[in-house]
Design an enzyme around this catalytic site. Structure first.
Site, PDB file in Angstrom:
ATOM      1  CD  GLU A 101      51.288  52.594 129.173  1.00  0.00           C
ATOM      2  OE1 GLU A 101      51.214  53.802 129.432  1.00  0.00           O
ATOM      3  OE2 GLU A 101      52.279  52.084 128.615  1.00  0.00           O
TER       4      GLU A 101
ATOM      5  CD  GLU B 175      41.356  60.716 121.351  1.00  0.00           C
ATOM      6  OE1 GLU B 175      41.945  61.126 120.331  1.00  0.00           O
ATOM      7  OE2 GLU B 175      41.953  60.208 122.322  1.00  0.00           O
TER       8      GLU B 175
ATOM      9  CB  CYS C 126      48.472  58.546 121.632  1.00  0.00           C
ATOM     10  SG  CYS C 126      49.688  59.064 122.839  1.00  0.00           S
TER      11      CYS C 126
ATOM     12  NE  ARG D 121      55.818  52.685 125.231  1.00  0.00           N
ATOM     13  CZ  ARG D 121      55.856  52.276 126.484  1.00  0.00           C
ATOM     14  NH1 ARG D 121      56.769  51.424 126.899  1.00  0.00           N
ATOM     15  NH2 ARG D 121      54.967  52.705 127.353  1.00  0.00           N
TER      16      ARG D 121
ATOM     17  CG  HIS E  34      45.112  61.729 122.878  1.00  0.00           C
ATOM     18  ND1 HIS E  34      44.496  60.550 123.237  1.00  0.00           N
ATOM     19  CD2 HIS E  34      46.372  61.647 123.326  1.00  0.00           C
ATOM     20  CE1 HIS E  34      45.348  59.783 123.891  1.00  0.00           C
ATOM     21  NE2 HIS E  34      46.498  60.419 123.960  1.00  0.00           N
TER      22      HIS E  34
HETATM   23  N1  GLN Z   1      53.005  56.629 126.524  1.00  0.00           N
HETATM   24  C1  GLN Z   1      51.915  55.785 126.194  1.00  0.00           C
HETATM   25  C2  GLN Z   1      52.359  54.432 125.685  1.00  0.00           C
HETATM   26  O1  GLN Z   1      53.504  54.188 125.500  1.00  0.00           O
HETATM   27  C3  GLN Z   1      50.999  56.409 125.176  1.00  0.00           C
HETATM   28  C4  GLN Z   1      50.250  57.534 125.805  1.00  0.00           C
HETATM   29  C5  GLN Z   1      48.954  57.851 125.141  1.00  0.00           C
HETATM   30  O2  GLN Z   1      48.372  57.047 124.394  1.00  0.00           O
HETATM   31  N2  GLN Z   1      48.432  59.000 125.442  1.00  0.00           N
HETATM   32  O3  GLN Z   1      51.528  53.618 125.489  1.00  0.00           O
END
Ligand code: GLN
Length: 193
Positions: free
Chosen positions: A47, A175, A79, A108, A173
């Protein structure tokens, strides 16, 4: 070769496991003093608002910028990490600051407006042996790229991976798939830059 993975919040363990499977020394980074002598740093998904708050608390912003700018530390954001390395966060929450390392603007939760999470086969530039399975979780997309940025993968016409010299951003992702090719690309191409 020594790669750090920022381990404040999010999916950092999986990056460490994948990097170690490639024979690289990988360390969970919890304090700015650990950045010294890293060849590269991965900022994981999670997040971005939570990671940003913890980065402020632990004083990571300037040390990451300094180690990238003057010590040649490559940086890869996945991400939430891609959001954090961008020059601009579109629709940033109040006070949400990015590192401003890479000349990209990211939106985002961009795909999340349509569907929260999904997987898709991606044609990822420079990778051999077929498509790469992208796992997208409330993923951003890269809305704008500056002149020095090479796009590496698209999904639905949106840029979802890009690199700029020793910087790389992936909206998904790598990973979480057990396929180490993007990690190998980071080590061989991006860190080497
Ligand atoms: N939506 C998330 C953010 O704004 C990111 C989500 C993720 O890293 N899988 O931080």
């Amino acid at each position: 070769m020594h790669i750090g993975v920022l381990a404040l919040q999010g999916a950092f363990r999986e990056h460490i496991v994948t990097l170690e499977s490639l024979g690289v020394k990988a360390t969970a980074i919890r304090m700015p003093s650990q950045l010294a002598q890293l060849n590269g740093l991965v900022i994981p998904g999670g997040e971005s608002t939570a990671i940003a708050k913890l980065m402020v608390s632990y004083g990571f912003y300037d040390p990451i910028r300094q180690h990238h700018d003057s010590a040649g530390m490559a940086v890869w954001g996945t991400c939430a990490g891609a959001i954090l390395i961008a020059r601009e966060i579109i629709d940033a929450l109040p006070g949400q600051e990015s590192l401003g390392l890479m000349d990209i603007a990211v939106q985002r939760n961009a795909f999340g407006r349509q569907v929260d999470s999904f997987e898709a086969d991606l044609d990822f530039a420079h990778l051999e042996d077929g498509p790469f399975r992208g796992v997208f979780i409330r993923a951003p997309w890269i809305e704008e790229t500056g002149p020095g940025v090479e796009t590496l993968a698209h999904h639905d016409g949106k840029v979802v991976a890009a690199r700029q010299g020793d910087l790389m951003a992936t909206a998904f992702h790598p990973e979480l798939t057990g396929d180490p090719r993007v990690h190998r690309f980071f080590i061989e191409q991006v860190v080497a830059a």
